[in-house]
Design a protein around this motif. Structure first.
Motif, PDB file in Angstrom:
ATOM      1  N   GLY A   1       0.180  14.465   5.297  1.00  0.00           N
ATOM      2  CA  GLY A   1       0.888  14.757   4.061  1.00  0.00           C
ATOM      3  C   GLY A   1       1.862  13.694   3.593  1.00  0.00           C
ATOM      4  O   GLY A   1       2.594  13.896   2.632  1.00  0.00           O
ATOM      5  N   ALA A   2       1.892  12.552   4.247  1.00  0.00           N
ATOM      6  CA  ALA A   2       2.802  11.468   3.858  1.00  0.00           C
ATOM      7  C   ALA A   2       2.007  10.344   3.202  1.00  0.00           C
ATOM      8  O   ALA A   2       1.077   9.811   3.791  1.00  0.00           O
ATOM      9  CB  ALA A   2       3.544  10.936   5.077  1.00  0.00           C
ATOM     10  N   VAL A   3       2.370  10.018   1.982  1.00  0.00           N
ATOM     11  CA  VAL A   3       1.710   8.932   1.263  1.00  0.00           C
ATOM     12  C   VAL A   3       2.638   7.720   1.282  1.00  0.00           C
ATOM     13  O   VAL A   3       3.782   7.815   0.844  1.00  0.00           O
ATOM     14  CB  VAL A   3       1.391   9.352  -0.191  1.00  0.00           C
ATOM     15  CG1 VAL A   3       0.751   8.202  -0.946  1.00  0.00           C
ATOM     16  CG2 VAL A   3       0.507  10.581  -0.200  1.00  0.00           C
ATOM     17  N   PRO A   4       2.150   6.579   1.790  1.00  0.00           N
ATOM     18  CA  PRO A   4       3.003   5.387   1.834  1.00  0.00           C
ATOM     19  C   PRO A   4       3.476   4.970   0.439  1.00  0.00           C
ATOM     20  O   PRO A   4       2.720   5.022  -0.526  1.00  0.00           O
ATOM     21  CB  PRO A   4       2.099   4.319   2.449  1.00  0.00           C
ATOM     22  CG  PRO A   4       1.063   5.082   3.192  1.00  0.00           C
ATOM     23  CD  PRO A   4       0.845   6.339   2.404  1.00  0.00           C
ATOM     24  N   SER A   5       4.732   4.566   0.351  1.00  0.00           N
ATOM     25  CA  SER A   5       5.300   4.113  -0.921  1.00  0.00           C
ATOM     26  C   SER A   5       4.816   2.703  -1.240  1.00  0.00           C
ATOM     27  O   SER A   5       4.253   2.002  -0.396  1.00  0.00           O
ATOM     28  CB  SER A   5       6.829   4.106  -0.817  1.00  0.00           C
ATOM     29  OG  SER A   5       7.238   3.091   0.085  1.00  0.00           O
ATOM     30  N   VAL A   6       5.079   2.278  -2.453  1.00  0.00           N
ATOM     31  CA  VAL A   6       4.748   0.913  -2.869  1.00  0.00           C
ATOM     32  C   VAL A   6       5.501  -0.079  -1.984  1.00  0.00           C
ATOM     33  O   VAL A   6       4.957  -1.107  -1.567  1.00  0.00           O
ATOM     34  CB  VAL A   6       5.100   0.709  -4.368  1.00  0.00           C
ATOM     35  CG1 VAL A   6       4.966  -0.743  -4.770  1.00  0.00           C
ATOM     36  CG2 VAL A   6       4.236   1.604  -5.234  1.00  0.00           C
ATOM     37  N   ARG A   7       6.737   0.244  -1.687  1.00  0.00           N
ATOM     38  CA  ARG A   7       7.569  -0.615  -0.821  1.00  0.00           C
ATOM     39  C   ARG A   7       6.951  -0.732   0.568  1.00  0.00           C
ATOM     40  O   ARG A   7       6.865  -1.825   1.138  1.00  0.00           O
ATOM     41  CB  ARG A   7       8.971  -0.002  -0.752  1.00  0.00           C
ATOM     42  CG  ARG A   7       9.971  -0.737   0.050  1.00  0.00           C
ATOM     43  CD  ARG A   7      11.361  -0.116  -0.160  1.00  0.00           C
ATOM     44  NE  ARG A   7      11.407   1.319  -0.012  1.00  0.00           N
ATOM     45  CZ  ARG A   7      11.736   1.935   1.126  1.00  0.00           C
ATOM     46  NH1 ARG A   7      12.038   1.238   2.194  1.00  0.00           N
ATOM     47  NH2 ARG A   7      11.763   3.237   1.200  1.00  0.00           N
ATOM     48  N   ALA A   8       6.489   0.393   1.119  1.00  0.00           N
ATOM     49  CA  ALA A   8       5.853   0.368   2.439  1.00  0.00           C
ATOM     50  C   ALA A   8       4.556  -0.433   2.392  1.00  0.00           C
ATOM     51  O   ALA A   8       4.286  -1.242   3.291  1.00  0.00           O
ATOM     52  CB  ALA A   8       5.585   1.789   2.919  1.00  0.00           C
ATOM     53  N   GLU A   9       3.771  -0.245   1.346  1.00  0.00           N
ATOM     54  CA  GLU A   9       2.510  -0.978   1.229  1.00  0.00           C
ATOM     55  C   GLU A   9       2.751  -2.486   1.180  1.00  0.00           C
ATOM     56  O   GLU A   9       1.970  -3.257   1.733  1.00  0.00           O
ATOM     57  CB  GLU A   9       1.730  -0.520  -0.007  1.00  0.00           C
ATOM     58  CG  GLU A   9       1.164   0.886   0.107  1.00  0.00           C
ATOM     59  CD  GLU A   9       0.028   1.045   1.103  1.00  0.00           C
ATOM     60  OE1 GLU A   9      -0.468   0.044   1.664  1.00  0.00           O
ATOM     61  OE2 GLU A   9      -0.374   2.195   1.327  1.00  0.00           O
ATOM     62  N   ALA A  10       3.828  -2.903   0.538  1.00  0.00           N
ATOM     63  CA  ALA A  10       4.154  -4.339   0.492  1.00  0.00           C
ATOM     64  C   ALA A  10       4.463  -4.865   1.896  1.00  0.00           C
ATOM     65  O   ALA A  10       4.062  -5.976   2.252  1.00  0.00           O
ATOM     66  CB  ALA A  10       5.331  -4.586  -0.447  1.00  0.00           C
ATOM     67  N   LEU A  11       5.162  -4.068   2.687  1.00  0.00           N
ATOM     68  CA  LEU A  11       5.452  -4.471   4.068  1.00  0.00           C
ATOM     69  C   LEU A  11       4.180  -4.504   4.903  1.00  0.00           C
ATOM     70  O   LEU A  11       3.993  -5.404   5.732  1.00  0.00           O
ATOM     71  CB  LEU A  11       6.480  -3.533   4.696  1.00  0.00           C
ATOM     72  CG  LEU A  11       7.891  -3.640   4.120  1.00  0.00           C
ATOM     73  CD1 LEU A  11       8.778  -2.521   4.639  1.00  0.00           C
ATOM     74  CD2 LEU A  11       8.507  -4.998   4.427  1.00  0.00           C
ATOM     75  N   TYR A  12       3.285  -3.544   4.690  1.00  0.00           N
ATOM     76  CA  TYR A  12       2.017  -3.537   5.424  1.00  0.00           C
ATOM     77  C   TYR A  12       1.203  -4.782   5.093  1.00  0.00           C
ATOM     78  O   TYR A  12       0.575  -5.373   5.977  1.00  0.00           O
ATOM     79  CB  TYR A  12       1.200  -2.289   5.105  1.00  0.00           C
ATOM     80  CG  TYR A  12       1.911  -0.991   5.385  1.00  0.00           C
ATOM     81  CD1 TYR A  12       2.893  -0.889   6.371  1.00  0.00           C
ATOM     82  CD2 TYR A  12       1.632   0.139   4.650  1.00  0.00           C
ATOM     83  CE1 TYR A  12       3.557   0.293   6.611  1.00  0.00           C
ATOM     84  CE2 TYR A  12       2.285   1.337   4.887  1.00  0.00           C
ATOM     85  CZ  TYR A  12       3.246   1.412   5.870  1.00  0.00           C
ATOM     86  OH  TYR A  12       3.892   2.588   6.100  1.00  0.00           O
ATOM     87  N   ALA A  13       1.230  -5.192   3.831  1.00  0.00           N
ATOM     88  CA  ALA A  13       0.507  -6.406   3.430  1.00  0.00           C
ATOM     89  C   ALA A  13       1.077  -7.632   4.142  1.00  0.00           C
ATOM     90  O   ALA A  13       0.323  -8.522   4.555  1.00  0.00           O
ATOM     91  CB  ALA A  13       0.569  -6.583   1.914  1.00  0.00           C
ATOM     92  N   ARG A  14       2.377  -7.660   4.313  1.00  0.00           N
ATOM     93  CA  ARG A  14       3.005  -8.776   5.049  1.00  0.00           C
ATOM     94  C   ARG A  14       2.593  -8.761   6.516  1.00  0.00           C
ATOM     95  O   ARG A  14       2.404  -9.813   7.122  1.00  0.00           O
ATOM     96  CB  ARG A  14       4.525  -8.726   4.908  1.00  0.00           C
ATOM     97  CG  ARG A  14       4.984  -9.061   3.500  1.00  0.00           C
ATOM     98  CD  ARG A  14       6.494  -9.100   3.382  1.00  0.00           C
ATOM     99  NE  ARG A  14       7.051 -10.091   4.290  1.00  0.00           N
ATOM    100  CZ  ARG A  14       8.300 -10.061   4.749  1.00  0.00           C
ATOM    101  NH1 ARG A  14       9.122  -9.100   4.371  1.00  0.00           N
ATOM    102  NH2 ARG A  14       8.739 -10.990   5.577  1.00  0.00           N
TER     103      ARG A  14
END
Length: 100
Positions: free
Chosen positions: A32-45
Motif C-alpha cells: 500500500g505504499a507508493v514511492p514518491s517522486v523524491r524517492a524515485e529520484a533517489l532510486y535512480a541515483r
C-alpha cells in the motif's frame, strides 16, 4: 574527494540494482505504499551507482525528519483542534534482505 562505492555481488551492475529496486518497489506497492517522486529520484541515483541503498534510506529519513517530528509533536501535545496527522510510510524503505 568521495570514496568510490563498493557494491555487493548482487548489485554490481546497473541492471542488477534496477532489478533490486523494481522488486522492492513491487513489494512496497503491494503493502500500500507508493514511492514518491523524491524517492524515485533517489532510486535512480542508486541505480546509476551514485548512492548505496543505505544512502538512499538515510537521505529519505533525513528529508522526512521535520515532517515526522512535527506530526509526533502534534500527537503528543493533544492541544490541537485539527486531526492528528499520522506519519505515513509512503516511501519505500529498501531492505537488506534484497542483498543477501
Amino acid at each position: 574527494m568521495q570514496e568510490p562505492i563498493t557494491f555487493s555481488e548482487r548489485e554490481k551492475t546497473p541492471a542488477q540494482r534496477q532489478e533490486l529496486i523494481d522488486n522492492a518497489r513491487a513489494w512496497s506497492v503491494a503493502q500500500g505504499a507508493v514511492p514518491s517522486v523524491r524517492a524515485e529520484a533517489l532510486y535512480a541515483r542508486y541505480v546509476a551507482g551514485e548512492l548505496t541503498l543505505q544512502g538512499v534510506t538515510e537521505e529519505l529519513r533525513r528529508q522526512d525528519a521535520p515532517r515526522v517530528a512535527a506530526a509526533a509533536a502534534q500527537a503528543t501535545s493533544g492541544t490541537s483542534s485539527t486531526p492528528t496527522i499520522t506519519p505515513r510510510r509512503a516511501e519505500m524503505q529498501p531492505e537488506q534482505d534484497f542483498l543477501t
